[in-house]
Each structure stands twice: as structure tokens, then as C-alpha cells.
Write a protein that holds these residues in place. Structure first.
Motif, PDB file in Angstrom:
ATOM      1  N   SER A 129       0.825  -1.212   0.000  1.00 25.44           N
ATOM      2  CA  SER A 129       0.000   0.000   0.000  1.00 25.44           C
ATOM      3  C   SER A 129       0.860   1.264   0.000  1.00 25.44           C
ATOM      4  CB  SER A 129      -0.950   0.010   1.204  1.00 25.44           C
ATOM      5  OG  SER A 129      -0.246   0.235   2.421  1.00 25.44           O
ATOM      6  N   TYR A 130       2.088   1.157   0.515  1.00 26.32           N
ATOM      7  CA  TYR A 130       2.992   2.320   0.521  1.00 26.32           C
ATOM      8  C   TYR A 130       3.422   2.712  -0.897  1.00 26.32           C
ATOM      9  CZ  TYR A 130       3.652   1.370   5.565  1.00 26.32           C
ATOM     10  OH  TYR A 130       3.474   1.154   6.907  1.00 26.32           O
ATOM     11  N   GLU A 131       3.317   1.769  -1.836  1.00 27.47           N
ATOM     12  CA  GLU A 131       3.758   2.028  -3.208  1.00 27.47           C
ATOM     13  C   GLU A 131       2.630   2.547  -4.096  1.00 27.47           C
ATOM     14  OE1 GLU A 131       5.686  -1.479  -4.794  1.00 27.47           O
ATOM     15  OE2 GLU A 131       6.232  -2.141  -2.786  1.00 27.47           O
ATOM     16  N   ARG A 132       1.398   2.469  -3.624  1.00 24.68           N
ATOM     17  CA  ARG A 132       0.261   2.822  -4.474  1.00 24.68           C
ATOM     18  C   ARG A 132      -0.044   4.320  -4.368  1.00 24.68           C
ATOM     19  NH1 ARG A 132      -4.449  -1.548  -3.994  1.00 24.68           N
ATOM     20  NH2 ARG A 132      -4.988  -0.565  -5.992  1.00 24.68           N
ATOM     21  N   PRO A 133      -0.322   4.970  -5.470  1.00 19.40           N
ATOM     22  CA  PRO A 133      -0.463   6.426  -5.471  1.00 19.40           C
ATOM     23  C   PRO A 133      -1.717   6.904  -4.752  1.00 19.40           C
ATOM     24  CG  PRO A 133      -1.017   5.526  -7.632  1.00 19.40           C
ATOM     25  CD  PRO A 133      -0.449   4.394  -6.823  1.00 19.40           C
ATOM     26  N   LEU A 134      -1.526   7.960  -3.957  1.00 16.13           N
ATOM     27  CA  LEU A 134      -2.620   8.614  -3.255  1.00 16.13           C
ATOM     28  C   LEU A 134      -2.605  10.125  -3.469  1.00 16.13           C
ATOM     29  CD1 LEU A 134      -2.923   6.976   0.301  1.00 16.13           C
ATOM     30  CD2 LEU A 134      -4.718   7.194  -1.402  1.00 16.13           C
ATOM     31  N   HIS A 135      -1.628  10.610  -4.244  1.00 14.65           N
ATOM     32  CA  HIS A 135      -1.423  12.050  -4.369  1.00 14.65           C
ATOM     33  C   HIS A 135      -2.670  12.759  -4.871  1.00 14.65           C
ATOM     34  CE1 HIS A 135      -1.074  11.538  -8.758  1.00 14.65           C
ATOM     35  NE2 HIS A 135      -0.416  10.430  -8.462  1.00 14.65           N
ATOM     36  N   GLY A 136      -3.438  12.103  -5.753  1.00 16.82           N
ATOM     37  CA  GLY A 136      -4.628  12.750  -6.279  1.00 16.82           C
ATOM     38  C   GLY A 136      -5.623  13.103  -5.193  1.00 16.82           C
ATOM     39  N   VAL A 137      -5.806  12.211  -4.221  1.00 17.14           N
ATOM     40  CA  VAL A 137      -6.719  12.462  -3.115  1.00 17.14           C
ATOM     41  C   VAL A 137      -6.108  13.448  -2.118  1.00 17.14           C
ATOM     42  CG1 VAL A 137      -7.935  11.399  -1.169  1.00 17.14           C
ATOM     43  CG2 VAL A 137      -7.837  10.224  -3.381  1.00 17.14           C
ATOM     44  N   ILE A 138      -4.846  13.235  -1.764  1.00 15.09           N
ATOM     45  CA  ILE A 138      -4.196  14.088  -0.766  1.00 15.09           C
ATOM     46  C   ILE A 138      -4.139  15.538  -1.234  1.00 15.09           C
ATOM     47  CG2 ILE A 138      -2.005  14.554   0.402  1.00 15.09           C
ATOM     48  CD1 ILE A 138      -1.537  11.490   0.403  1.00 15.09           C
ATOM     49  N   ASP A 139      -3.640  15.754  -2.448  1.00 12.41           N
ATOM     50  CA  ASP A 139      -3.521  17.126  -2.951  1.00 12.41           C
ATOM     51  C   ASP A 139      -4.883  17.796  -3.068  1.00 12.41           C
ATOM     52  OD1 ASP A 139      -0.831  16.620  -3.095  1.00 12.41           O
ATOM     53  OD2 ASP A 139      -0.783  16.374  -5.280  1.00 12.41           O
ATOM     54  N   ALA A 140      -5.878  17.041  -3.527  1.00 13.44           N
ATOM     55  CA  ALA A 140      -7.219  17.607  -3.680  1.00 13.44           C
ATOM     56  C   ALA A 140      -7.803  17.995  -2.333  1.00 13.44           C
ATOM     57  CB  ALA A 140      -8.131  16.607  -4.386  1.00 13.44           C
ATOM     58  N   LEU A 141      -7.655  17.135  -1.329  1.00 14.39           N
ATOM     59  CA  LEU A 141      -8.207  17.449  -0.013  1.00 14.39           C
ATOM     60  C   LEU A 141      -7.551  18.685   0.582  1.00 14.39           C
ATOM     61  CD1 LEU A 141      -8.667  13.898   1.551  1.00 14.39           C
ATOM     62  CD2 LEU A 141     -10.453  15.492   0.845  1.00 14.39           C
ATOM     63  N   ARG A 142      -6.263  18.845   0.361  1.00 12.94           N
ATOM     64  CA  ARG A 142      -5.601  20.058   0.860  1.00 12.94           C
ATOM     65  C   ARG A 142      -6.174  21.302   0.188  1.00 12.94           C
ATOM     66  NH1 ARG A 142       0.241  17.162   0.817  1.00 12.94           N
ATOM     67  NH2 ARG A 142       0.360  16.606   3.037  1.00 12.94           N
ATOM     68  N   THR A 143      -6.395  21.198  -1.111  1.00 11.16           N
ATOM     69  CA  THR A 143      -6.992  22.332  -1.827  1.00 11.16           C
ATOM     70  C   THR A 143      -8.369  22.665  -1.283  1.00 11.16           C
ATOM     71  OG1 THR A 143      -5.784  21.789  -3.852  1.00 11.16           O
ATOM     72  CG2 THR A 143      -7.763  23.131  -4.101  1.00 11.16           C
ATOM     73  N   ARG A 147      -6.230  19.292   6.413  1.00 12.92           N
ATOM     74  CA  ARG A 147      -4.837  19.257   6.852  1.00 12.92           C
ATOM     75  C   ARG A 147      -4.397  17.801   6.934  1.00 12.92           C
ATOM     76  NH1 ARG A 147      -1.766  19.573  11.846  1.00 12.92           N
ATOM     77  NH2 ARG A 147      -3.662  19.707  13.111  1.00 12.92           N
ATOM     78  N   ILE A 148      -3.340  17.463   6.201  1.00 15.01           N
ATOM     79  CA  ILE A 148      -2.874  16.080   6.090  1.00 15.01           C
ATOM     80  C   ILE A 148      -1.368  16.039   6.283  1.00 15.01           C
ATOM     81  CG2 ILE A 148      -2.717  14.049   4.579  1.00 15.01           C
ATOM     82  CD1 ILE A 148      -5.204  15.077   3.136  1.00 15.01           C
ATOM     83  N   ASP A 149      -0.900  15.127   7.117  1.00 24.68           N
ATOM     84  CA  ASP A 149       0.535  14.898   7.309  1.00 24.68           C
ATOM     85  C   ASP A 149       0.920  13.609   6.601  1.00 24.68           C
ATOM     86  OD1 ASP A 149       0.771  17.139   8.912  1.00 24.68           O
ATOM     87  OD2 ASP A 149       0.489  16.021  10.784  1.00 24.68           O
ATOM     88  N   ASP A 150       1.724  13.727   5.543  1.00 24.33           N
ATOM     89  CA  ASP A 150       2.206  12.538   4.828  1.00 24.33           C
ATOM     90  C   ASP A 150       3.699  12.631   4.549  1.00 24.33           C
ATOM     91  OD1 ASP A 150       2.127  14.560   2.926  1.00 24.33           O
ATOM     92  OD2 ASP A 150       1.626  13.188   1.297  1.00 24.33           O
ATOM     93  N   ASP A 151       4.369  13.619   5.186  1.00 24.86           N
ATOM     94  CA  ASP A 151       5.809  13.829   4.987  1.00 24.86           C
ATOM     95  C   ASP A 151       6.165  14.019   3.519  1.00 24.86           C
ATOM     96  OD1 ASP A 151       6.335  13.634   7.731  1.00 24.86           O
ATOM     97  OD2 ASP A 151       6.597  11.458   7.630  1.00 24.86           O
ATOM     98  N   GLY A 152       5.223  14.555   2.749  1.00 23.23           N
ATOM     99  CA  GLY A 152       5.503  14.878   1.360  1.00 23.23           C
ATOM    100  C   GLY A 152       5.538  13.697   0.419  1.00 23.23           C
ATOM    101  N   ARG A 153       5.121  12.522   0.880  1.00 22.36           N
ATOM    102  CA  ARG A 153       5.224  11.317   0.048  1.00 22.36           C
ATOM    103  C   ARG A 153       4.118  11.224  -0.988  1.00 22.36           C
ATOM    104  NH1 ARG A 153       6.224   9.326   5.242  1.00 22.36           N
ATOM    105  NH2 ARG A 153       3.967   9.017   5.418  1.00 22.36           N
ATOM    106  N   GLY A 154       2.932  11.730  -0.677  1.00 24.21           N
ATOM    107  CA  GLY A 154       1.775  11.487  -1.524  1.00 24.21           C
ATOM    108  C   GLY A 154       1.319  10.047  -1.445  1.00 24.21           C
ATOM    109  N   ARG A 155       1.658   9.377  -0.373  1.00 26.38           N
ATOM    110  CA  ARG A 155       1.349   7.959  -0.182  1.00 26.38           C
ATOM    111  C   ARG A 155       1.203   7.675   1.304  1.00 26.38           C
ATOM    112  NH1 ARG A 155       3.115   5.192  -5.063  1.00 26.38           N
ATOM    113  NH2 ARG A 155       4.270   6.631  -6.395  1.00 26.38           N
TER     114      ARG A 155
END
Length: 468
Positions: A129-143, A147-155
Motif C-alpha cells: 500500500s505504501y507504493e500505491r499512489p494517493l497524491h490525487g486524493v491528498i492534494d485535492a483534499l488540501r486544496t 490538513r494532512i501529514d504525509d511527509d511529502g510522500r503522496g502515499r
């Protein structure tokens, strides 16, 4: 591609000595079950899911809801049949810890829900699961104000700091890696203060039927949704804020999980009936009717369900599977047994699924003597005489059922870790044994059974004999 499971048990895939003739009751749809759970948890009143799929992915979703305060009660009908889940909404709260396993719907659908909770919600999962992309959800929710802490991984792993509500509004995302990015935002959008406008700005959007499923279920729960198919802008979806209604939802059979059983009829020149196949559905698995017919079979949809009959030979196919990528492993296995070359297109995004499915299919089919090459967006499969050997599954349920299909026509195939099918289809090996007329294994479950309706007569299909 993840490594295969060290020390995992090997399952001798049974070969078919004659055409199959069976009725197979397929459990409920994972996609419908997990969307139904999310919508019920966000509703204003109690909802019921009848005949839900109970598998690893859906249990993870239900357990995640419980950790955030939603009541999910399990029960059966008064006659001892008809399993149901009653979902009683409650105030979403943290702190909570959500284990996503390797379930794409859980890791993507729940962060927007967590943004509505009061308190932090931690998301973690299996190593893959650490390798699967989540950036689309994370970036959208921030917009949209989260507030999300992911250490900049997008995963994963990550923590969503819920504030009890979310502003919502307009957002642009690249969902070319997964249509689940779009569905994730739409499912929770009625609870956002401003609703949402999602605009996809990337390349080709895969698995569009799953977005249509999300929209259909939202509307049936009372949400107002504007979608491209309504004559709106391409790749733009709008959801108006408002209350969701608790529903009494009967979950359709999982048509994608029907694939290996229909494919068995095609490979062996036999016949399989799947009861309760819906006449109209948004499930991508419904495309199997056309695909497998083109590959040499025929189907009939009537009051009994869908009956698929193999024609005695399997034909190659040139097909774009971009909308139905989850069907690719099973189609690839069937294509390896065909009488001509196949080209499977539009599925480059499968490199980001439970494993790199394109690399895994290439390696494993070729390991049995096949001739599969990767293309930029899919696979080219040239049928060759196959031999026995170990078919590794990489903890991927679709790879496991693909290996079982090859075993029908090739003696000596051993599928690694058949239990991984429990992700969406518990008791698969027992169902497979029943379909073939063998004694069911001890792992068969009450929610995943098959009934053999009669003995089969006549020789197996010509391709089966050639492969043997």
C-alpha cells in the motif's frame, strides 16, 4: 512488481477432464458494498446493505467506519439466510487508526470521510500500500481545506486531521493513475460545506464505469450530481451539498468475480450460469458478455441469470480494456490458451494496482512456456504450448484466479497462495472445486458457494486437448 510471497502454500490447480456444466452463485460486489458503506455512514438516517460481500476489503472498510464512530451491525434474515449490514450514522471522530490492508477503495475513499471527522485519523496498511499512489486524493483534499501529514510522500502512511467539516469547492486533479481519486471526492462531497467541483486535467481516465457507479449510487442516496454524460463539460463533475438518505440497498453479485467461472466455460467448451445477473448495471464486469462472446462463446440473459456457453475453441482478441482494467488478468490467461494472437490495450495503469499486473502476467505466463510481451499500455499475447510450473501471485487476487484458469488446460500448474483470493472472493478454491465436480475444500464458505447442476458429456474443447 512486488516479490512473491515467501513460503506461501502452493495450490495444485485442478485440470478439467471434460466441459464444465455448473451454476455458480457469486457473492456481492465489492465495489458496490464499499461505496454503499461510505454513503450509509455519511447519511442522515440508518441504512441497510443486503447481501453485502464479506471479504478482506469490505471488512476493512466496515472496521474503519467503526473506528471513526459509525455503528455497523451484522445480521441475517429471520430464516437464517439473507445476510445484511445495518449502518447507523454517528458523529465521526478521532483519534482513530484505520488499517487499509492493500484495498484501493479503503485507502482512497476514506481520507475525505476522515476530513469530516472531529480529530486525527491515522491511515496505514500493508507494505504494498505504501507504493500505491494517493497524491490525487491528498492534494485535492488540501486544496479543499483539509490538513494532512504525509511527509511529502503522496502515499501512506499518513494522518488526516479532521476538523468536523470541510470547506469543499473547486479542485483540479490528475486521475489518470486511478479513477478512484474522482470517486473518493464525489462520495463525501454532499457533506462538504460547498459541495465539490472536480476537474480531471491529466491523461486518459481509466475505469470510467466505476465513476458512473459512484454517480448512480450518489443519486439514489439523494445527492444532486452533474456529470459529463449529462451533457456537461468533459471530465468535470459537480456535487451539490445536501443530506444523504439512508437506503435499503440490495448488493448485486460481483460481476468481475464471475469472470473466472465464465472463462472456465469458454476454455473447456462448457456452460456456466451465474444467477441474479442484473439486466442493467454500472459494474465493469458486465463487459465480459461481449468480450468472451468475441473470444468464442455465447451468452443468454434470462430469469435464471446469465448463462455463458463456450464454443469449443478460444479465439484471440484485440481489445481496449481501459474502462475494465480489473478484467485484464483473467482475459490474459484465456488469451494464452487461444488459437491466435491477442493484444490487450489501454491498461498501462495496471502497473500501479495490487502489484504491477502487466509485469507479473508477463513473467508468470512466460514461466509456463508462454509468449507474452509488454507494450506501452498493455500486453501482446502469442499462444504457445504451455507446461506445468509454479504460478506466483504477488499477493494479488486477480493473479491467483488467472493461474487457476491456466490450470484448467495445463496439467501441473501450482498457484502460489490461493488464499489471497479472500481479498474479494472468500472460498474461491472451494467454489472452483464444486464447479469442476470435485469435493469442496475446507475453505469454502457459506457466502461463496457453487452448485453443480449436472454432469458434462463430450470431449473438452480442442484447445484444451492441444494444451494437454
Amino acid at each position: 512488481m512486488t516479490e512473491h510471497t515467501a513460503g506461501a502454500a502452493l495450490w495444485p490447480a485442478p485440470s478439467a477432464s471434460s466441459p464444465v456444466d455448473a451454476t455458480v452463485a457469486v457473492p456481492g460486489s465489492k465495489s458496490v458494498t464499499n461505496r454503499g458503506l461510505v454513503l450509509a455512514a455519511l447519511a442522515a438516517d440508518t441504512g441497510v446493505l443486503r447481501r453485502p460481500l464479506r471479504s478482506r476489503d469490505t471488512v476493512l472498510m466496515a472496521d474503519a467506519m467503526r473506528t471513526m464512530g459509525v455503528h455497523v451491525e451484522e445480521g441475517v434474515g429471520p430464516d437464517g439466510t439473507g445476510e445484511f449490514w445495518r449502518v447507523i450514522p454517528a458523529g465521526l471522530h478521532g483519534p482513530a487508526a484505520v488499517g487499509v490492508g492493500n484495498a484501493g477503495t479503503v485507502m482512497r475513499f476514506l481520507p475525505p470521510v476522515a476530513a469530516l471527522a472531529d480529530g486525527p485519523v491515522r491511515f496505514d496498511g500493508d507494505p504494498r500500500s505504501y507504493e500505491r499512489p494517493l497524491h490525487g486524493v491528498i492534494d485535492a483534499l488540501r486544496t479543499l481545506g483539509a490538513r494532512i501529514d504525509d511527509d511529502g510522500r503522496g502515499r501512506l502512511p499518513m494522518t488526516v486531521h479532521g476538523g468536523g467539516s470541510l470547506a469543499g469547492g473547486s479542485v483540479e486533479i490528475d486521475a489518470s493513475a486511478s479513477s478512484q481519486f474522482v470517486s473518493a471526492l464525489l462520495l463525501s462531497a454532499p457533506r462538504f460545506n460547498q459541495g465539490v467541483e472536480v476537474r480531471h486535467t491529466g491523461g486518459t481516465l481509466p475505469s470510467a464505469p466505476h465513476i458512473r457507479m459512484t454517480i448512480d449510487m450518489l443519486r439514489k442516496a439523494g445527492a444532486q450530481v452533474d456529470a459529463p454524460e449529462d451533457g456537461g463539460e468533459p471530465d468535470v463533475w459537480r456535487v451539490t451539498p445536501g443530506a444523504l438518505l439512508g437506503r435499503d440497498l440490495v448488493v448485486e453479485p460481483d460481476l468481475s468475480n464471475a469472470q473466472p467461472f465464465l472463462a472456465a466455460a469458454l476454455i473447456t467448451g462448457g456452460r456456466v450460469t451465474v444467477p441474479d445477473w442484473p439486466e442493467h448495471t454500472t459494474q465493469p464486469g458486465d463487459a465480459l458478455r461481449g468480450i468472451f462472446t468475441e473470444m468464442g462463446g455465447s451468452c443468454e440473459l434470462d430469469e435464471r441469470g446469465l448463462t455463458f456457453t463456450g464454443g469449443g475453441r478460444v479465439h484471440g482478441i484485440d481489445v481496449d480494456l481501459g474502462d475494465v482494467g480489473e478484467l485484464t488478468p483473467g482475459i490474459a490467461a484465456v488469451a494464452a490458451l487461444a488459437d491466435s494472437e491477442s493484444v490487450l490495450r489501454g491498461v498501462g495503469h495496471l502497473r500501479l494496482h495490487e502489484t504491477d499486473r502487466l509485469a507479473a502476467l508477463t513473467k508468470e505466463i512466460n514461466g509456463l512456456g508462454g509468449d507474452v510481451t509488454e507494450t506501452a499500455d498493455g500486453l501482446r499475447i502469442r499462444p504457445r504450448p504451455l507446461h506445468g510450473g509454479i504460478f506466483h501471485t504477488y499477493d494479488d487476487h486477480r493473479l491467483a484466479t488467472a493461474g487457476a484458469l491456466l490450470g484448467l488446460a495445463v496439467e501441473g500448474v501450482e498457484v502460489e497462495d490461493i488464499a489471497t483470493t479472500g481479498k474479494t472472493l472468500p472460498g474461491f478454491d472451494g467454489m472452483w472445486a464444486e464447479m469442476l465436480g470435485a469435493t469442496a475444500t475446507a475453505t469454502a464458505t457459506a457466502t461463496a458457494t457453487a452448485t453443480v447442476t449436472g454432469g458434462a458429456a463430450g470431449p473438452a474443447g480442442s484447445r484444451l486437448e492441444e494444451s494437454d
